[in-house]
Design an enzyme around this catalytic site. Structure first.
Site, PDB file in Angstrom:
ATOM      1  CE1 TYR A  39      -4.199   1.646  -0.182  1.00  0.00           C
ATOM      2  CE2 TYR A  39      -3.542   2.547   1.720  1.00  0.00           C
ATOM      3  CZ  TYR A  39      -4.456   2.721   0.788  1.00  0.00           C
ATOM      4  OH  TYR A  39      -5.438   3.455   0.443  1.00  0.00           O
ATOM      5  CE  LYS A  94     -20.486 -20.603 -15.467  1.00  0.00           C
ATOM      6  NZ  LYS A  94     -21.315 -19.791 -15.945  1.00  0.00           N
ATOM      7  CB  ALA A 195     -37.945 -20.130 -28.646  1.00  0.00           C
ATOM      8  N   GLY A 196     -35.603 -19.984 -25.652  1.00  0.00           N
ATOM      9  CA  GLY A 196     -35.001 -18.912 -25.022  1.00  0.00           C
ATOM     10  C   GLY A 196     -33.364 -18.659 -25.370  1.00  0.00           C
ATOM     11  CB  ALA A 197     -30.661 -17.198 -23.498  1.00  0.00           C
ATOM     12  CG  ASN A 318     -23.022 -24.734 -20.077  1.00  0.00           C
ATOM     13  OD1 ASN A 318     -23.396 -25.426 -20.744  1.00  0.00           O
ATOM     14  ND2 ASN A 318     -23.779 -23.595 -20.204  1.00  0.00           N
TER      15      ASN A 318
END
Length: 757
Positions: A39, A94, A195-197, A318
């Site tokens: 610092y 995540k 039909a989403g993202a 994913n």
């Protein structure tokens, strides 16, 4: 699927410190000088350098390895619009995955803004802080505009993983599925539910791979997407069909592929019969797919199926993508994650699935038949090759497409760097646990009426890691289970004091085995009232596959019964123990830490052999250092002499083994010091030692306990080596996590006796 107890989930997140992430300094901050450098006044110097050259921020700060996981909580998991505060546990999670799988640091940021313009303004303002942005759980159609505008306005990699993660992983699975059945992507007919993202992003990427738009029919909750609809977002409208189709059954006639990103059980089994030969069905709704896996397979034996679930083949997860995509993007300081980088990830995943599966992956999933085909279209999430396959491919695509600000000249060196970021330790216990789940064995616990053992038994049973057998007072176990809301379904309970006939049988066997070693039949009957003898006899007679004890008795008292009943394996002169030290620099293995008090040089050679074998059991190549307070004769003494002699003897007995000594611990673990001061050592050019052999139990025991308490590492063990059957002795007072880890090791040990510990 794994059953999650509500209270366990709440306890996991609430115990101190609350949440799942923390900030840890990466530089020393222990002295006045350290603080002055960190610092004021020292911090002014990098500030001035960055003010003169903004790119210097990557040199002097953590920006280059820092990703923001950002959400407004409008489309969380299967929970919907629950708000930013309620989304925080997911965003922290995540961040944990980023760190675990790619070594990327994360801050989770939950924004109280549903207006796209406000959200875009806030995220854009964060650009100086972060090297990349992972948008998460933002509802459609706003998410499309948000991502598009932020990509245009920002010069760091940004991706909405809900869209592109699923698209990338499913694209790799689709390409490989079509290859298996001999179809071309430009010829197939595709039906989409949702039909989403995620669905729109999948379709856009499939088009980039060659899918023909006229061969696509999309359904949402209001029916077919066609040109007469007036309630569609422009991105959805581009997939409006011109065909006179109104019902799902009409679309499924002759379809080659069904993609589900909608809701459970929306696809009736009879519609599968309308599809073309060798249909491909990606039913990706979680936790329950559009059609149950077992029903689909029973309806169409020629089907190729993928789901989002881990308990079925071809899991579209994913985590196969986003950690490694961001890793590659960060490492070349990409200004964006473009289509070329996504397609590179698709190709890398597709090609990796066609390579021979390493033994460590086979063992992790308990399936030696893993090979490219109908039930193995994409790699497994625990495949350690993902980071060195996907990240370099993404980095190269960024360079080739002109969005990389720095270049990687040596990709082999880059792959080494990627491995060093993680270390095998990140996945060692994951692989062991997965391997245990593939073929759970019967593990008998001597301390079966301890709360810790009962809690561990519940976890082991629910997660399918082992089949626990609990030795203890049945009433006490029932009381503890009731008091602590423990579900012991699947656990066998044996109160040995109520097993008169079995104890008599075991006493006779023990007498026959040890009658010339001082044990009479009367003594055998007395000993069989002790759980350590009873559990050992269960293992010896094949009524259990592994035995774990030591939670409430010291090591010496716990091991003697098993030595008398089970004994050492053929060709082994003595047993030894080893601790696994899981550290960010990689796993390290310490021996002997509990058994051999003061071994001779010759006895140390036996320990070295057992330890090297055990290290290989954990899928690591042993690099052995024999430890002393001396470096290659620098200090005289009996202990350095013993260590040096043991090294010389071990080199003769195990000529293939990488081993050196005697040396000090810091020398063994510091490859730079080795290269500088002792370049003649075989360890100097091998990255230093990962296996330390201590000259006596005092030094080994002290070393692991110090590391366990203040060294920032997880300690697993002690792993008992050299027994004829799987026996493991816990630390006195071991934690529930340590018991679970040891049981998983014991199960894998029991699965492969010819390659065991």
């Amino acid at each position: 699927m794994l059953k999650i107890n509500k209270q366990e989930a709440l306890d996991y997140h609430s115990r101190t410190p609350a949440g799942k992430i923390e900030v840890v300094p990466t530089k020393p901050v222990s002295t006045q000088l350290d603080l002055a450098l960190a610092y004021s006044p020292g911090v002014a110097e990098p500030c001035k350098e960055i003010a003169a050259d903004k790119d210097a921020v990557y040199k002097y700060t953590a920006k280059g390895n820092l990703v923001a996981v950002i959400s407004n909580g409008t489309a969380v998991l299967g929970l919907g619009n629950i708000g930013p505060e309620a989304s925080k546990p997911v965003m922290e999670g995540k961040g944990v995955l980023f760190k675990k799988f790619a070594g990327i640091d994360c801050f989770d940021i939950e924004i109280d803004a549903t207006d796209p313009d406000e959200f875009i303004r806030i995220v854009k303002a964060l650009e100086p802080t972060f090297g990349g942005i992972n948008l998460e759980d933002i509802k459609a159609p706003e998410c499309f505009r948000i991502e598009t505008e932020l990509r245009e306005k920002m010069n760091i990699p940004l991706m909405h993983d809900d869209q592109h993660g699923t698209a990338i992983i499913s694209s790799a699975a689709l390409l490989n599925g079509l290859e298996v059945v001999g179809k071309r992507i430009d010829e197939i007919k595709l039906v989409v539910s949702g039909a989403g993202a995620a669905a729109i992003s999948c379709l856009r990427l499939y088009l980039a791979l060659g899918l023909k738009l006229e061969n696509v029919v999309v359904f949402d909750k209001d029916g077919v997407i066609n040109s007469s609809r007036t309630d569609l977002d422009p991105l959805q409208f581009q997939f409006a069909t011109q065909r006179p189709i109104t019902k799902l059954a009409e679309a499924m006639e002759g379809a080659d592929v069904f993609l589900g990103l909608s809701a459970a059980n929306v696809l009736p089994a009879e519609l599968l019969l309308l599809m073309a030969d060798n249909p491909i069905v990606f039913a990706l709704a979680n936790p329950d797919p559009e059609i149950p896996y077992e029903l689909a397979m029973a309806t169409r034996p020629d089907i190729i199926m993928a789901t989002g679930r881990s308990d079925h083949p071809n899991q579209v997860n994913n985590v196969l993508g986003f950690p490694y995509i961001f890793r590659g993007a960060l490492d070349v300081r990409a200004t964006e994650i473009n289509e070329a980088m996504k397609l590179a990830a698709v190709k890398a995943l597709s090609e990796l699935a066609k390579e021979a599966v390493p033994d460590m992956v086979n063992r992790a999933y308990g399936d030696n038949t893993l090979a490219f085909g109908r039930t193995y279209l994409i790699p497994k999430p625990l495949d350690p090759r993902l980071i060195t396959t996907v990240s370099p491919a993404v980095a190269k695509a960024a360079m080739d497409s002109g969005v990389a600000r720095i270049q990687i000249d040596d990709f082999l060196a880059y792959e080494d760097e990627l491995r060093s970021r993680l270390g095998v330790n990140q996945k060692l216990m994951n692989r062991i646990t997965q391997a245990a789940r593939s073929n759970p064995k019967r593990v008998v616990f001597a301390d079966g009426d301890s709360y810790k053992t009962l809690k561990a038994a519940q976890i082991l049973s629910e997660e399918g890691i082992a089949k626990p057998i609990l030795l203890g007072n049945r009433n006490k176990i029932a009381r503890l289970a009731a008091e602590n809301s423990l579900d012991l379904e699947g656990c066998e309970i044996i109160d040995i004091l109520q097993q008169d006939a079995k104890r008599e049988e075991y006493a006779n066997l023990l007498y026959q085995k040890r009658q010339r070693r001082g044990i009479t039949l009367y003594e055998g009957r007395r000993l069989l009232r002790e759980r350590n003898y009873y559990g050992s006899m269960m293992l010896e007679t094949g009524e259990a596959d592994a035995f774990i004890t030591g939670l409430s008795k010291d090591y010496g008292k716990s091991i003697v019964p098993s030595l008398q009943v089970i004994g050492v394996e053929a060709g082994v002169k003595r047993v030894a123990s080893m601790y696994i030290i899981q550290h960010k620099k990689g796993p390290f293995f310490f021996a002997d830490t509990t058994v051999n008090i003061d071994p001779t040089a010759e006895e140390m050679v036996d320990i070295i052999g057992l330890t090297a074998r055990a290290v290989r059991f954990f899928d690591a190549e042993p690099r052995v250092a024999v430890i002393s307070y001396s470096n290659f004769g620098s200090n005289p003494g009996d202990l350095p002499d013993k260590a040096r002699k043991a090294t010389e003897l071990a080199k003769k007995r195990y000529p293939e083994l990488i081993i050196d000594g005697e040396m000090q611990a810091n020398t063994a673990l510091n490859p730079e010091l080795l290269r500088e001061q002792y370049p003649f050592s075989e360890l100097a050019n091998k990255g230093g030692a990962n296996t330390l052999i201590f000259p006596n139990v005092i030094s080994g025991n002290i070393a692991y306990k110090v590391i366990q308490e203040i060294g920032g590492a997880e300690v697993i063990g002690p792993v008992l080596m050299g027994m004829r059957k799987p026996v493991h002795i816990l630390q006195l007072g071991a934690s529930v996590r340590e018991i679970v880890n040891m049981a998983a090791i014991a199960v894998v040990d029991a699965q492969e006796p010819q390659r065991g510990l």
